[in-house]
Structures are given as C-alpha cells and as structure tokens.
Design an enzyme around this catalytic site. Structure first.
Site, PDB file in Angstrom:
ATOM      1  N   ASP A  28       0.826  -1.208   0.000  1.00 43.92           N
ATOM      2  CA  ASP A  28       0.000   0.000   0.000  1.00 43.92           C
ATOM      3  C   ASP A  28       0.863   1.262   0.000  1.00 43.92           C
ATOM      4  OD1 ASP A  28      -2.304   1.487   0.037  1.00 43.92           O
ATOM      5  OD2 ASP A  28      -2.719   1.180   2.171  1.00 43.92           O
ATOM      6  N   GLY A  69       0.081   5.505  -4.335  1.00 43.59           N
ATOM      7  CA  GLY A  69      -0.527   6.786  -4.703  1.00 43.59           C
ATOM      8  C   GLY A  69       0.022   7.924  -3.860  1.00 43.59           C
ATOM      9  N   TRP A 111       2.823   7.989  -2.214  1.00 34.63           N
ATOM     10  CA  TRP A 111       4.258   8.158  -2.526  1.00 34.63           C
ATOM     11  C   TRP A 111       4.411   9.115  -3.705  1.00 34.63           C
ATOM     12  CZ3 TRP A 111       7.187   7.247  -6.920  1.00 34.63           C
ATOM     13  CH2 TRP A 111       8.570   7.199  -6.753  1.00 34.63           C
ATOM     14  N   THR A 122     -10.675  -7.037  -5.637  1.00 37.54           N
ATOM     15  CA  THR A 122     -11.948  -6.968  -6.376  1.00 37.54           C
ATOM     16  C   THR A 122     -12.474  -5.523  -6.350  1.00 37.54           C
ATOM     17  OG1 THR A 122     -12.927  -7.828  -4.337  1.00 37.54           O
ATOM     18  CG2 THR A 122     -12.796  -9.354  -6.160  1.00 37.54           C
ATOM     19  N   ASN A 137     -10.609  -2.832  -6.341  1.00 36.77           N
ATOM     20  CA  ASN A 137      -9.781  -1.924  -7.152  1.00 36.77           C
ATOM     21  C   ASN A 137     -10.339  -1.672  -8.549  1.00 36.77           C
ATOM     22  OD1 ASN A 137      -6.575  -3.027  -5.755  1.00 36.77           O
ATOM     23  ND2 ASN A 137      -7.883  -1.308  -5.180  1.00 36.77           N
ATOM     24  N   ARG A 176      -5.151  -2.082   8.551  1.00 31.44           N
ATOM     25  CA  ARG A 176      -6.351  -2.896   8.321  1.00 31.44           C
ATOM     26  C   ARG A 176      -6.017  -4.011   7.340  1.00 31.44           C
ATOM     27  NH1 ARG A 176      -7.717   2.338   6.539  1.00 31.44           N
ATOM     28  NH2 ARG A 176      -7.206   2.550   4.343  1.00 31.44           N
TER      29      ARG A 176
HETATM   30  C1  FPP Z   1      -1.869   0.199  -3.362  1.00 29.95           C
HETATM   31  O1  FPP Z   1      -1.409   1.527  -3.380  1.00 29.95           O
HETATM   32  C2  FPP Z   1      -1.330  -0.554  -4.468  1.00 29.95           C
HETATM   33  C3  FPP Z   1      -2.064  -1.161  -5.444  1.00 29.95           C
HETATM   34  C4  FPP Z   1      -3.528  -1.085  -5.500  1.00 29.95           C
HETATM   35  C5  FPP Z   1      -1.447  -1.903  -6.536  1.00 29.95           C
HETATM   36  C6  FPP Z   1      -0.135  -2.598  -6.254  1.00 29.95           C
HETATM   37  C7  FPP Z   1       0.528  -2.774  -7.546  1.00 29.95           C
HETATM   38  C8  FPP Z   1       1.859  -2.707  -7.780  1.00 29.95           C
HETATM   39  C9  FPP Z   1       2.854  -2.597  -6.718  1.00 29.95           C
HETATM   40  C10 FPP Z   1       2.388  -2.743  -9.174  1.00 29.95           C
HETATM   41  C11 FPP Z   1       2.041  -3.904 -10.032  1.00 29.95           C
HETATM   42  C12 FPP Z   1       2.210  -5.235  -9.414  1.00 29.95           C
HETATM   43  C13 FPP Z   1       2.792  -6.314  -9.971  1.00 29.95           C
HETATM   44  C14 FPP Z   1       2.682  -7.611  -9.266  1.00 29.95           C
HETATM   45  C15 FPP Z   1       3.555  -6.278 -11.206  1.00 29.95           C
HETATM   46  P1  FPP Z   1      -2.512   2.686  -3.468  1.00 29.95           P
HETATM   47  O2  FPP Z   1      -2.680   3.069  -4.896  1.00 29.95           O
HETATM   48  O3  FPP Z   1      -3.754   2.255  -2.786  1.00 29.95           O
HETATM   49  O4  FPP Z   1      -1.801   3.834  -2.679  1.00 29.95           O
HETATM   50  P2  FPP Z   1      -2.538   4.971  -1.834  1.00 29.95           P
HETATM   51  O5  FPP Z   1      -3.252   4.281  -0.708  1.00 29.95           O
HETATM   52  O6  FPP Z   1      -1.392   5.816  -1.369  1.00 29.95           O
HETATM   53  O7  FPP Z   1      -3.450   5.701  -2.767  1.00 29.95           O
END
Ligand code: FPP
Length: 257
Positions: A32, A35, A37, A78, A80, A206
């Site tokens: 997590d 976004g 970052w 699911t 996302n 969580r």
């Molecule tokens: C959560 O960060 C991350 C994800 C929903 C996607 C994870 C995907 C990757 C690390 C890249 C692709 C994966 C592979 C296996 C090639 P967020 O977007 O929810 O971050 P935020 O909470 O700061 O908005």
C-alpha cells in the site's frame, strides 16, 4: 612511518541477519501507499505504481535469498476495479510488462508463479500472459510467488460455501464431514500453507479483505514506509520482529516450553 590501518567492511548476507531456524514459511504483503508516494513527490499516481514494481522485484529477490518458501502479494483487489479507468488500465499494463520482463528471473531463481482471485475478470492480455508464466514456471520448487489479482477474501469464501452446498446437495459429501481441511481445499489458496507473517506498508492498519481465513494465526506487521520505498532491509526488519514474537496458537507460554 607507520602503516595506515586497513579498514575491512563486511556486508552481511540477508540470511546471516536472521535466525534461519525461525523463518516464516509464508509471507503475505499488502503493498500500500503507491498513490501517496507519488503525490508526495508531485507525480501522478500511476508513477507510484510503476515505482512499486521495483519494490516487488526487490522483495521477491530478498525472499528467495533468505529462503522464504511462499510469498503472496496483494496486487489488485476486487474493489480496485472501481478506481479511475486509466489507473486500472495502467495497473494491468504494468502486470503484463512485469510478467514479460521477469519470467527469466523467475526461471533463473527457480520461482514458481501462481495467482489467486477471480482471474477471468482480467483483461485477455493479462490473463494470457499470466497463464503463460504460470505454465512455464510450474515445476520450480525453490519458492512460490502468488499474485492476488482481482482477489477478495469474502468472494473467495462465498464461492467455497456455494461449492460445498452443491456437493452436499448432489450427495458428493455429507454436511457432517465438512471441516477446516475441506474448506482449505476449496479456497483459491488450496496449495498454500497458512500465512505466518502479514505485512502492510504505508501506515494503514487494516486487512482490506485479504486472506481472512488464511491469516487466522498470522503475525501482523505494519510499517509507515510507502510501498515504493520498501527495500530489502525493511523486509529483514519485519522478519526480525516476527522472530521476536511468541506464537502461542491459543496455548500458554509455559505449554510452549
Ligand atoms: C496500493 O497503493 C497498491 C495497489 C492497489 C497496486 C499494487 C501494484 C503494484 C505494486 C504494481 C504492479 C504489481 C505487480 C505484481 C507487477 P494505493 O494506490 O492504494 O496507494 P494509496 O493508498 O497511497 O493511494
């Protein structure tokens, strides 16, 4: 004239920094913070995901080096699918790109790739690439890397209930014989052991519908580090913390000794 001292520095291997008799057999990670970052750096969200793929690589490599047998990564839930269309498309493209790029590394390191989730929901290209890499790596035995894609734990459990009810209805099994092992055999994770250590990055504390059944006795570890900043040393830190915990599985401390 005296000789100047020679300073020798040793870089300890990741394994040397840990108690190899107490390694978690199965690590699961909620990756997590991509976004946030990106936002922190004034970048668009998708660049956070792109950077997150580097942490995926680093973590997989580190787990193989340490000798972890099973690593499961929550790559796409699911829920996302409800994200902006461009973000979903980018994540799927990143998946295809990473699979194409990493197949050689998986083979060289004898890592088997598997996936859990409602895979038929994936775009055709992603689905096909995934099937290809799964097939190519299926005989590798050093480590299993499982990607949770279009995965939701409640959906997984609903499917188990449906399948078991049908089997009871058709007299394939009787209701009385349903036990934990039968449920395990009907989960997406049927070939995986229970999770020992669950890590979530980015400061959120969580579970977000991830492996609810499988983490029953997992040790939970939360770190404030955003996923793109998660490096090998952070994984070692999480495993060290795990090794300091007393896992009692409902027993008392005295019973364990
Ligand atoms: C959560 O960060 C991350 C994800 C929903 C996607 C994870 C995907 C990757 C690390 C890249 C692709 C994966 C592979 C296996 C090639 P967020 O977007 O929810 O971050 P935020 O909470 O700061 O908005």
């Amino acid at each position: 004239m005296g000789k100047s001292p020679v300073i020798v520095t040793f870089k300890m291997s990741l394994r040397d920094q840990l108690d190899t008799n107490k390694l978690p057999n199965h690590i699961a990670i909620i990756m997590d913070g991509n976004g946030r970052w990106a936002k922190q750096k004034g970048l668009i969200r998708v660049l956070g995901h792109e950077s997150g793929t580097k942490s995926v690589r680093e973590t997989v490599e580190a787990c193989a080096e340490i000798g972890i047998k099973h690593l499961t990564l929550y790559a796409f839930s699911t829920e996302n699918w409800n994200r902006p269309k461009l973000e979903v498309q980018t994540l799927m493209k990143l998946l295809v790109k990473s699979l194409k790029k990493e197949i050689k590394t998986l083979q060289d390191n004898e890592i088997k790739l598997t996936a859990i989730g409602c895979l038929k929901d994936l775009p055709e290209k992603a689905f096909n690439e995934l099937q290809y890499v799964k097939e190519k790596t299926k005989n590798n035995e050093r480590m299993t890397l499982t990607l949770a894609l279009s995965y939701g734990s409640r959906e997984e459990l609903v499917n188990v209930v449906k399948e078991l009810s049908l089997k009871v209805k058709n007299n394939i099994i009787s209701a009385e014989t349903i036990d934990e092992s039968i449920i395990n055999k009907h989960l997406y994770t049927q070939n995986l052991p229970d999770v020992d250590l669950l890590i979530r990055t980015s400061g959120e504390q969580r579970i977000s519908n991830f492996l609810l059944w499988q983490i029953a006795y997992a040790e939970l570890y939360f770190t404030d580090i955003f996923w793109p900043d998660f490096k090998k040393e952070h994984l070692v830190e999480a495993i060290r913390e795990y090794q300091n915990r007393e896992r009692r599985f409902g027993k008392t401390s005295e019973q364990l000794t």
